[in-house]
Design a protein around this motif. Structure first.
Motif, PDB file in Angstrom:
ATOM      1  N   THR B  93       7.487  24.306  -7.143  1.00  0.00           N
ATOM      2  CA  THR B  93       6.279  25.151  -6.839  1.00  0.00           C
ATOM      3  C   THR B  93       6.781  25.774  -5.638  1.00  0.00           C
ATOM      4  O   THR B  93       6.960  24.911  -4.568  1.00  0.00           O
ATOM      5  CB  THR B  93       4.754  24.750  -7.091  1.00  0.00           C
ATOM      6  OG1 THR B  93       5.251  23.554  -5.786  1.00  0.00           O
ATOM      7  CG2 THR B  93       4.713  24.115  -8.503  1.00  0.00           C
ATOM      8  N   ALA B  94       5.681  26.843  -5.199  1.00  0.00           N
ATOM      9  CA  ALA B  94       5.825  27.667  -3.418  1.00  0.00           C
ATOM     10  C   ALA B  94       5.348  26.118  -2.311  1.00  0.00           C
ATOM     11  O   ALA B  94       6.558  26.113  -1.912  1.00  0.00           O
ATOM     12  CB  ALA B  94       5.651  27.829  -3.637  1.00  0.00           C
ATOM     13  N   TRP B  95       4.757  25.357  -2.553  1.00  0.00           N
ATOM     14  CA  TRP B  95       4.127  24.477  -2.154  1.00  0.00           C
ATOM     15  C   TRP B  95       4.753  23.574  -1.743  1.00  0.00           C
ATOM     16  O   TRP B  95       5.649  22.881  -0.839  1.00  0.00           O
ATOM     17  CB  TRP B  95       2.471  23.898  -2.892  1.00  0.00           C
ATOM     18  CG  TRP B  95       2.161  23.087  -1.759  1.00  0.00           C
ATOM     19  CD1 TRP B  95       1.691  21.984  -1.435  1.00  0.00           C
ATOM     20  CD2 TRP B  95       0.745  23.643  -0.190  1.00  0.00           C
ATOM     21  NE1 TRP B  95       0.805  21.721  -1.395  1.00  0.00           N
ATOM     22  CE2 TRP B  95       0.573  22.507   0.057  1.00  0.00           C
ATOM     23  CE3 TRP B  95       1.004  24.758   0.363  1.00  0.00           C
ATOM     24  CZ2 TRP B  95      -0.446  22.181   1.037  1.00  0.00           C
ATOM     25  CZ3 TRP B  95       0.205  25.241   1.199  1.00  0.00           C
ATOM     26  CH2 TRP B  95      -0.080  23.928   2.125  1.00  0.00           C
ATOM     27  N   GLU B 117       0.137  26.944   4.360  1.00  0.00           N
ATOM     28  CA  GLU B 117      -0.788  27.610   4.071  1.00  0.00           C
ATOM     29  C   GLU B 117      -1.136  28.502   5.014  1.00  0.00           C
ATOM     30  O   GLU B 117      -1.223  29.740   4.179  1.00  0.00           O
ATOM     31  CB  GLU B 117      -2.260  27.506   4.428  1.00  0.00           C
ATOM     32  CG  GLU B 117      -3.873  27.761   3.796  1.00  0.00           C
ATOM     33  CD  GLU B 117      -4.970  26.852   4.042  1.00  0.00           C
ATOM     34  OE1 GLU B 117      -4.296  25.596   4.347  1.00  0.00           O
ATOM     35  OE2 GLU B 117      -6.063  27.956   3.977  1.00  0.00           O
ATOM     36  N   LEU B 120       1.865  30.935   3.774  1.00  0.00           N
ATOM     37  CA  LEU B 120       1.247  31.504   2.158  1.00  0.00           C
ATOM     38  C   LEU B 120       0.661  32.351   1.874  1.00  0.00           C
ATOM     39  O   LEU B 120       0.773  33.769   1.736  1.00  0.00           O
ATOM     40  CB  LEU B 120       1.360  30.486   0.922  1.00  0.00           C
ATOM     41  CG  LEU B 120       2.426  29.543   1.081  1.00  0.00           C
ATOM     42  CD1 LEU B 120       1.900  28.145  -0.035  1.00  0.00           C
ATOM     43  CD2 LEU B 120       3.601  30.022   0.231  1.00  0.00           C
ATOM     44  N   TRP B 126       0.083  32.956  -1.818  1.00  0.00           N
ATOM     45  CA  TRP B 126      -1.048  31.798  -1.172  1.00  0.00           C
ATOM     46  C   TRP B 126      -1.332  31.514  -2.940  1.00  0.00           C
ATOM     47  O   TRP B 126      -1.498  30.135  -3.461  1.00  0.00           O
ATOM     48  CB  TRP B 126      -2.623  31.763  -0.899  1.00  0.00           C
ATOM     49  CG  TRP B 126      -3.383  30.815  -0.916  1.00  0.00           C
ATOM     50  CD1 TRP B 126      -4.762  30.922  -0.702  1.00  0.00           C
ATOM     51  CD2 TRP B 126      -2.628  29.624  -0.562  1.00  0.00           C
ATOM     52  NE1 TRP B 126      -5.423  29.972  -1.299  1.00  0.00           N
ATOM     53  CE2 TRP B 126      -4.410  29.058  -0.625  1.00  0.00           C
ATOM     54  CE3 TRP B 126      -2.354  28.760   0.239  1.00  0.00           C
ATOM     55  CZ2 TRP B 126      -4.066  27.659   0.020  1.00  0.00           C
ATOM     56  CZ3 TRP B 126      -1.703  27.580   0.692  1.00  0.00           C
ATOM     57  CH2 TRP B 126      -3.353  27.033   0.506  1.00  0.00           C
ATOM     58  N   ARG B 129       1.171  29.418  -4.918  1.00  0.00           N
ATOM     59  CA  ARG B 129       1.946  28.542  -4.680  1.00  0.00           C
ATOM     60  C   ARG B 129       1.964  27.259  -5.315  1.00  0.00           C
ATOM     61  O   ARG B 129       2.805  26.431  -5.369  1.00  0.00           O
ATOM     62  CB  ARG B 129       0.649  27.965  -3.710  1.00  0.00           C
ATOM     63  CG  ARG B 129      -0.339  27.448  -4.051  1.00  0.00           C
ATOM     64  CD  ARG B 129      -1.008  26.844  -2.931  1.00  0.00           C
ATOM     65  NE  ARG B 129      -3.084  26.453  -2.576  1.00  0.00           N
ATOM     66  CZ  ARG B 129      -4.124  27.456  -4.207  1.00  0.00           C
ATOM     67  NH1 ARG B 129      -3.687  28.746  -3.733  1.00  0.00           N
ATOM     68  NH2 ARG B 129      -5.320  27.071  -4.181  1.00  0.00           N
ATOM     69  N   ASN B 130       1.083  27.365  -6.216  1.00  0.00           N
ATOM     70  CA  ASN B 130       1.371  25.991  -7.756  1.00  0.00           C
ATOM     71  C   ASN B 130       2.298  26.792  -8.875  1.00  0.00           C
ATOM     72  O   ASN B 130       2.447  26.609  -9.378  1.00  0.00           O
ATOM     73  CB  ASN B 130      -0.017  25.457  -7.931  1.00  0.00           C
ATOM     74  CG  ASN B 130      -0.437  25.269  -6.194  1.00  0.00           C
ATOM     75  OD1 ASN B 130       0.062  24.866  -5.658  1.00  0.00           O
ATOM     76  ND2 ASN B 130      -1.820  24.998  -6.977  1.00  0.00           N
ATOM     77  N   ALA B 144       9.558  33.609  -0.032  1.00  0.00           N
ATOM     78  CA  ALA B 144       9.162  31.690  -0.295  1.00  0.00           C
ATOM     79  C   ALA B 144      10.095  31.073   0.677  1.00  0.00           C
ATOM     80  O   ALA B 144      10.163  30.656   1.622  1.00  0.00           O
ATOM     81  CB  ALA B 144       9.462  31.306  -1.770  1.00  0.00           C
TER      82      ALA B 144
END
Lengths: 516, 252
Positions: B93-95, B117, B120, B126, B129-130, B144
């Motif tokens: 994921t991006a996070w 945070e 993103l 944001w 993010r998942n 990203a």
């Protein structure tokens, strides 16, 4: 913020990252994959429990020592080891070549302030660890039940398998580095893929051959069995049985094996890592090779048919990975043809048997090629936007899929004509019909895909296409086989069935020229 | 004040081809330097050598006075490199991606989370993010990767074609972010084929061809060098790189 265990940038942390990627590489969602894996493991554990509850007491306890029958037992163990090792080495070779050529994330990793040695050591270890789950799942339960019902000494085999994965990876890294030094980046890629394919396929084919040839002899007499046992009951002190000794709790051999594995893996990682940056740079420069002043001007050939066929054949020629994958799939198909060569006296090269065998191979090959040319078209929008009728494009793609098959089959076909011209005629017909039918099904039932997904194309494609191609090929091969064995009237039955299946699978092309 | 980046006599050849030939230039702190050149001029090779991804055959690379060839680890700590292709882990994921990059550069978890945070949110990712990166568009991937490049607060930012594939809004966002980093004292090297971007954003411009620096300076300096005052950077660039004679004259 960390969801990985261990200190960020540390060995454990990097290993966690590698394994997370490995786990998510599959198409299945991780949770579903875990549930399915657990279920299969549970089923296999139960099956192997009942199997070894009965067989365990009769299986000799290791170490086998040097007594009577020890040589035979060790030969059996050696065969299992050679099978596992060959697959592990082939996987590791491909992974190492991938590390050089597909360096996407290595650019990120190597641009970080972490030691390149650590990054590459962890990646190499991950190659080894990645090879383990399959073998742990397949061999773990039997070995555990063996240790319960035969002897706890069988647990040594688990240690052996763990170290075998690392030794195989170390060996593979040395092979890839050596190939780079010997023949440069371009050839390394092709040769490594062929070596990997051969390593993976050789033992498999040998097992299949003996298995099928053994069945072909019918029931063996007690004397024949005794003779076979005598032939394989070799001297247990033979050097080539050393890995088998190490796997079966022969402590000096096990200790020596552990030392060898402990040397081989770090040695492979060290030499591979040391040359990695230079090798990767050489690989990156592959496409930029300057041949000096080049005044040649290629002749531009017009015509849709010619352009499309040339483009497809060029793309195929320039993708050695794809070619090796196609080749490997054909190699794994060979056992299907083994029974055709069986007679009462064992395995014989019967000319007539080649006809259906070549038919089956042609169908499989053209099925792969039509998927690549039609479904895995890289620029479907470009094709669709061209001012050309879709039928013209389809015809060209059909030719691009069938022409290589006919070319490849020319040599075996010519040999067959020399040995038995009637079988040759049947085979020629079979090759043309099977490759055309398989390509047509692929064309009618096209499903979008990407070249890199070639091996997994069945997962994304239609089950109907796969079954259709298989059954039509079997029908044509049966026709050809019966014809070659002088049973032309019987040959009509499978021919009619194949034609009916082919007809049922017809689907008109889409109105808009979307190539995939 | 020492330069953020000093490159001197940098050379690299692939087989028989000289990709970079005794290249030398400097980038100051808080400066945006555009490295321009035709295709195959050696821009990406230069950036890869500075990033420590490619070993140079000869020459010197100093990043904030750290000898990058002698101590690449220390130099890498200060650098972020944004490749021309947004290469991400499709299955992360991006996070998770940002978390991973932060880990590589040794950013502590708390600051990394805050920084991730901020980035993103700033880049409009944001809400995604998942989501796994495989579901991202080209522009989202580019953003990203940019967030990954900025998460360790680099002192030298190297951007290889950072605006490729971005829509107008995303392009503006990225340009603003780059400007902000420059105003904060970060040195930025940018390669781009969109010459208007270099013209508007760069403090100084270097033009390379066949691995050699033809000319460098502000837009005004380049214009006077090319004898084409008032012309656009595109005109100047084309004039300087059009023929070997023009290139020779410019580098003289």
């Amino acid at each position: 913020m960390s969801s990985l265990s261990g200190k960020p940038g540390g060995i454990l942390w990097l290993m966690g990252h590698e394994l997370r990627l490995y786990w998510r590489r599959g198409r299945m969602k991780p949770k579903s994959g875990l549930i399915l894996a657990a279920f299969m493991l549970a089923v296999w554990s139960i099956v192997s429990f009942f199997l070894f509850m009965r067989l365990g007491p009769f299986i000799p306890a290791p170490p086998f020592g040097l007594g009577p029958g020890a040589g035979l037992a060790l030969v059996g163990v050696s065969m299992v080891i050679s099978f596992i090792a060959s697959v592990m080495v082939s996987q590791s070779i491909l992974a190492a070549v991938d590390a050089i050529y597909t360096r996407n994330d290595l650019d990120l990793l190597l641009s970080s302030p972490l030691s390149p040695w650590r990054i590459l050591a962890v990646r190499s270890a991950a190659i080894a660890v990645g090879a383990l789950p399959l073998y742990a799942g397949l061999l773990g339960p039997p070995l555990i039940w063996l240790s319960v019902f035969s002897s706890p000494m069988w647990l040594f085999a688990i240690i052996f398998l763990l170290t075998l994965a690392f030794a195989a990876t170390g060996f593979a890294l040395l092979v890839v580095t050596g190939l780079f030094r010997l023949m440069g980046p371009r050839n390394t890629r092709v040769v490594a893929q062929i070596v990997a394919a051969l390593a993976g396929a050789a033992v498999f084919l040998a097992f299949q051959y003996f298995n099928i040839a053994g069945r072909g002899r019918g029931g063996m007499t007690d004397e024949q069995i005794a003779d076979l046992i005598k032939r394989f009951d070799v001297d247990p002190t033979s050097w080539f049985l050393f890995p088998a000794h190490a796997m079966t709790a022969d402590l000096p051999a096990t200790a020596l094996w552990l030392v060898l594995a402990a040397i081989l893996f770090p040695l492979g990682v060290f030499i591979f890592s040391r040359s990695f940056v230079a090798d990767a740079a050489a690989a990156a420069a592959m496409g930029r090779k300057k041949r000096g002043p080049d005044d040649r001007v290629a002749v531009v050939r017009s015509g849709v048919m010619r352009s499309v066929v040339r483009k497809e054949l060029r793309l195929l020629k320039r993708d050695p990975l794809l070619l090796s994958q196609i080749g490997l799939q054909l190699v794994y198909l060979l056992p299907l043809a083994f029974p055709l060569f069986l007679s009462r006296d064992g395995v014989q090269l019967i000319p007539a048997a080649f006809a259906p065998a070549l038919t089956l191979l042609s169908s499989a090959l053209s099925g792969s090629l039509i998927w690549i040319t039609v479904s895995a078209e890289d620029a479907p929008d470009l094709i669709a936007s061209a001012p050309v009728a879709i039928r013209s494009i389809d015809r060209a793609k059909l030719i691009a899929a069938i022409a290589p098959v006919l070319t490849v089959m020319t040599i075996p076909l010519a040999a067959l004509f020399v040995r038995d011209w009637q079988a040759g005629v049947w085979a020629a017909g079979g090759i043309v019909f099977a490759s055309t039918a398989s390509s047509l099904i692929g064309l009618w039932r096209r499903q979008p895909g990407a070249r890199k997904d070639f091996v997994r194309r069945r997962q994304g494609g239609s089950v109907l296409t796969a079954f259709g191609q298989t059954f039509v090929a079997l029908g044509i091969a049966s026709t050809v086989g019966l014809g070659a064995y002088n049973l032309p009237w019987l040959a009509l039955i499978p021919a009619i069935i194949a034609a009916a299946i082919l007809g049922a699978l017809y689907k008109p092309p889409p109105p808009v020229a979307t190539a995939a | 004040m020492s330069a953020a980046l000093r490159v001197a006599g940098l050379s690299k050849s692939y087989g028989g081809k000289q990709a970079v030939d005794r290249l030398g230039f400097e980038v100051r702190r808080g400066e945006m330097y555009a490295l321009l050149g035709p295709n195959g001029a050696g821009k990406t090779t230069t950036l890869r050598m500075i990033s420590g991804l490619l070993a140079a055959d000869a020459g010197e690379i100093r990043v904030f006075d750290v000898d990058a060839r002698a101590d690449p680890i220390a130099a890498k700590q200060l650098i972020a490199w944004l490749p021309d292709e947004p290469l991400l882990y499709d299955k992360l994921t991006a996070w998770e991606y940002l978390e991973f990059v932060a880990g590589l550069w040794g950013v502590d978890a708390k600051s990394a989370a805050a920084q991730a945070e901020d980035l993103l949110k700033l880049l409009g990712l944001w809400d995604n993010r998942n989501d796994r990166c495989e579901s991202f568009s080209r522009g989202m991937k580019q953003k990203a990767v940019l967030a990954g490049a900025l998460i360790h607060d680099p002192k030298l930012l190297m951007l290889d074609e950072p605006l490729t594939g971005l829509d107008a809004a995303a392009s503006r966002l990225v340009k603003d972010l780059i400007r902000r980093k420059v105003s904060e004292g970060c040195a930025v090297i940018l390669t781009t084929h969109i010459l208007e971007v270099a013209e508007r954003m760069a403090d100084r411009i270097g033009i390379i061809k066949d691995g050699r620096l033809l000319v460098e300076g502000s837009l005004g300096e380049l214009q006077s060098r090319a004898g084409s005052a008032g012309q656009s950077l595109e005109d100047v660039f084309l004039q300087l790189t059009a023929t070997p004679e023009a290139a020779e004259k410019a580098s003289a």
